[in-house]
Enzyme design. Sequence first.
Site, PDB file in Angstrom:
ATOM      1  CD  GLU A   1     -69.858  70.841 -72.451  1.00  0.00           C
ATOM      2  OE1 GLU A   1     -69.043  70.253 -71.273  1.00  0.00           O
ATOM      3  OE2 GLU A   1     -69.601  70.077 -73.494  1.00  0.00           O
TER       4      GLU A   1
ATOM      5  CG  ASN B   1     -55.093  66.227 -59.915  1.00  0.00           C
ATOM      6  OD1 ASN B   1     -56.277  66.407 -59.266  1.00  0.00           O
ATOM      7  ND2 ASN B   1     -54.705  65.558 -60.727  1.00  0.00           N
ATOM      8  N   GLY B   2     -56.521  65.279 -56.637  1.00  0.00           N
ATOM      9  CA  GLY B   2     -57.188  64.058 -56.317  1.00  0.00           C
ATOM     10  C   GLY B   2     -58.033  64.029 -55.144  1.00  0.00           C
TER      11      GLY B   2
ATOM     12  CE  LYS C   1     -61.049  68.659 -73.341  1.00  0.00           C
ATOM     13  NZ  LYS C   1     -62.175  68.598 -73.988  1.00  0.00           N
TER      14      LYS C   1
ATOM     15  CG  HIS D   1     -94.848  58.754 -74.928  1.00  0.00           C
ATOM     16  ND1 HIS D   1     -95.876  58.239 -75.188  1.00  0.00           N
ATOM     17  CD2 HIS D   1     -94.302  58.540 -76.327  1.00  0.00           C
ATOM     18  CE1 HIS D   1     -95.897  57.661 -76.322  1.00  0.00           C
ATOM     19  NE2 HIS D   1     -94.886  57.887 -77.035  1.00  0.00           N
TER      20      HIS D   1
ATOM     21  CB  CYS E   1     -56.518  69.930 -59.136  1.00  0.00           C
ATOM     22  SG  CYS E   1     -57.758  70.112 -57.954  1.00  0.00           S
TER      23      CYS E   1
ATOM     24  CE  LYS F   1     -70.081  69.737 -76.399  1.00  0.00           C
ATOM     25  NZ  LYS F   1     -69.178  68.517 -76.361  1.00  0.00           N
TER      26      LYS F   1
ATOM     27  CD1 TRP G   1     -63.652  72.066 -61.822  1.00  0.00           C
ATOM     28  CD2 TRP G   1     -63.834  70.245 -60.260  1.00  0.00           C
ATOM     29  NE1 TRP G   1     -64.995  71.454 -61.860  1.00  0.00           N
ATOM     30  CE2 TRP G   1     -65.108  70.491 -60.858  1.00  0.00           C
ATOM     31  CE3 TRP G   1     -63.710  69.073 -59.172  1.00  0.00           C
ATOM     32  CZ2 TRP G   1     -66.385  69.514 -60.565  1.00  0.00           C
ATOM     33  CZ3 TRP G   1     -65.001  68.314 -59.059  1.00  0.00           C
ATOM     34  CH2 TRP G   1     -65.979  68.481 -59.741  1.00  0.00           C
TER      35      TRP G   1
ATOM     36  NE  ARG H   1     -54.980  68.101 -64.512  1.00  0.00           N
ATOM     37  CZ  ARG H   1     -55.130  66.759 -64.793  1.00  0.00           C
ATOM     38  NH1 ARG H   1     -55.176  66.399 -66.270  1.00  0.00           N
ATOM     39  NH2 ARG H   1     -55.539  65.963 -64.020  1.00  0.00           N
TER      40      ARG H   1
ATOM     41  CD  GLU I   1     -71.668  65.840 -77.815  1.00  0.00           C
ATOM     42  OE1 GLU I   1     -71.772  65.241 -76.894  1.00  0.00           O
ATOM     43  OE2 GLU I   1     -70.773  66.918 -78.027  1.00  0.00           O
TER      44      GLU I   1
HETATM   45  C1  AGP Z   1     -67.775  67.360 -73.295  1.00  0.00           C
HETATM   46  O1  AGP Z   1     -68.117  68.424 -73.914  1.00  0.00           O
HETATM   47  C2  AGP Z   1     -67.650  67.295 -71.772  1.00  0.00           C
HETATM   48  N1  AGP Z   1     -66.648  68.264 -71.214  1.00  0.00           N
HETATM   49  C3  AGP Z   1     -67.653  65.630 -71.003  1.00  0.00           C
HETATM   50  O2  AGP Z   1     -68.828  65.455 -71.221  1.00  0.00           O
HETATM   51  C4  AGP Z   1     -66.532  64.840 -71.423  1.00  0.00           C
HETATM   52  O3  AGP Z   1     -66.740  64.191 -72.724  1.00  0.00           O
HETATM   53  C5  AGP Z   1     -66.562  63.649 -70.207  1.00  0.00           C
HETATM   54  O4  AGP Z   1     -66.035  64.174 -68.971  1.00  0.00           O
HETATM   55  C6  AGP Z   1     -65.810  62.664 -70.560  1.00  0.00           C
HETATM   56  O5  AGP Z   1     -64.504  62.982 -70.961  1.00  0.00           O
HETATM   57  P1  AGP Z   1     -63.486  61.801 -71.550  1.00  0.00           P
HETATM   58  O6  AGP Z   1     -63.726  61.837 -72.911  1.00  0.00           O
HETATM   59  O7  AGP Z   1     -62.156  62.660 -71.191  1.00  0.00           O
HETATM   60  O8  AGP Z   1     -63.476  60.780 -70.545  1.00  0.00           O
END
Ligand code: AGP
Length: 600
Positions: free
Chosen positions: A484, A99-100, A595, A500, A2, A481, A73, A27, A477
């Site tokens: 998501e 926000n929170g 984000k 396995h 948020c 990517k 969010w 956010r 990673e």
């Molecule tokens: C990355 O593509 C993601 N959006 C997510 O995994 C992110 O890396 C994670 O939430 C950690 O965020 P930060 O690095 O701001 O702590």
Amino acid sequence: MCGIVGFIGNRDCKEILLYGLEKLEYRGYDSAGIALINEDGVKVFKEKGRIADLREGVDESVMASRGIGHTRWATHGVPSKVNAHPHQSTSNRFTLVHNGVIENYDIIKKAELADVNFVSETDTEVIVQLIDKNVNSGLSVEEAFRKTLSTLKGSYAIGLLDAQDQDTIYVAKNKSPLLVGLGDGFNVVASDAMAMLQVTKQYVELMDKEVVIVKKDSVQILKLNGDKVERSPFTAELDASDIEKGTYPHYMLKEIDEQPFVMRKIISQYQDDNGQILLDEDVRNAMLAADRVYIIACGTSYHAGLVGKHYIEKFAKVPVEVHVASEFSYNMPLLSEKPLFIFISQSGETADSRSVLVQVKEHGYKALTITNVPGSTLSREADYTLLLHAGPEIAVASTKAYTAQLAVLAILAVDVANAKGIKLDFDIIQEFGIIANAMEALCNDKDRFDMLAKEFLSTTRNCFFIGRGIDYYVCLEGALKLKEISYIQAEGFAGGELKHGTIALIEDGTPVIALSTQEHVNLSIRGNVKEVVARGANPCIISIRGLENDEDSYTVPAVHEDFTSLVTVVPLQLLSYYAALHRDCDVDKPRNLAKSVTVE
Ligand code: AGP
């Protein structure tokens, strides 16, 4: 999650609030709203969806020079117009954005607000109703605000309007980020300076459990007990152009392309006049004093931590454990005698990581934060900070922050190795130059990755990534990517592990993306590819110059064997990007995500 904004001053603020919310959409972006206050009272506009949807519903004829806004969010209650902020008290006197997460909202509801008719499913509505109740009991608005905040457990950044007082925005912060911006004849409020850069670069940082009385020409910070606090403003080192897409269709593509530049920037930031690596002496001494390093992070930053472990153990000879923050927080392992904690976080605001940092500080251990955001919560609360210098990362999918994290971790490891007199077989500054050039070559080959994404990923239901050693970490990673932003079920595996159990999922045509950049495991990973091909998989092998083979789909330029992750991740980022495009997904704002994850 948020984002909130507020404006009080000398001009109509609808556009300022809406533009600010657009800059905060990273956010959260499932619903949004603004409240405007003028001599006719308070007008609230809310919509489910993006700021663009909200924009359409805002009445252009309403003129107001004070207002607050929110992009959401969802945590409590589905994304809907009713649950969107701002929320109002039943009397309509108070209007609030938050926000929170208020952890004790249900207790407060039952204990103090049993007779109130709540309209939303949110935890937030409790705050605004309780303020109204406290004012009705005879307190001033400021007293009622502080009293209400003292009752809350959890995190909040709040903006509050009082319909009976057009001259004030009440603001408060605990654990969620919030800044007050200063202007000439106006003042602003924002979760992030990016939201208000168009009107000011001067900001005042707020600490947890502070209240701010914001008027158009004054800003008064108070503690929850009413004591006054003095704090000087700082200048945001950001340029409005840093946060624009320019000619790019998506922030993610822009940020992938910025990686060579970021590598060169990092070299220049961590180098002295003699061309030697230069690190803060306190950070080096903390590393030298530690008998074990504990890296704590989430998501992409956790994946960077895994590669960082390789650097620190191999170069600096310090044992390292890497932990997912949300697990470490509740299941702390047996620690060594002299631990050093490293928090890796692009945003510096991730709640899961912060929760570990709070515990670490309670135990009196030293902590270093590696972050992209100076002044972020994790940076402020740790003993030391190393900055990523990657520039604002806006796409939800992290790209340039990941490579910057690897680069800074490598510099840290090399610096400690140098301090210990350990001889390394490379000059890191030279290697980073080679890597930047290799990244550039990959970014210039986008059409090829577009084609590969079309061939392997445009219609598939699932996808596996396999690699060994540091290639395995990059596979994790790559899989994150892909899932998501394209919603393909994707998993990264250690090459030897698939057989396995997971190999049972391989069907005719299942794409398996294999990385092979490490000579000592080149034959083994190619053997693993043969195993999946024998079961019908469609292999996409990404190798490195020197280890390439006729069957490979792509070969990245040669770089030092320890630093291949910095290069192989670029094809995986681009494959994910184009896969998302081929599947018509919203690249920069994938579903269900935000984000900055500021709730645990
Ligand atoms: C990355 O593509 C993601 N959006 C997510 O995994 C992110 O890396 C994670 O939430 C950690 O965020 P930060 O690095 O701001 O702590």
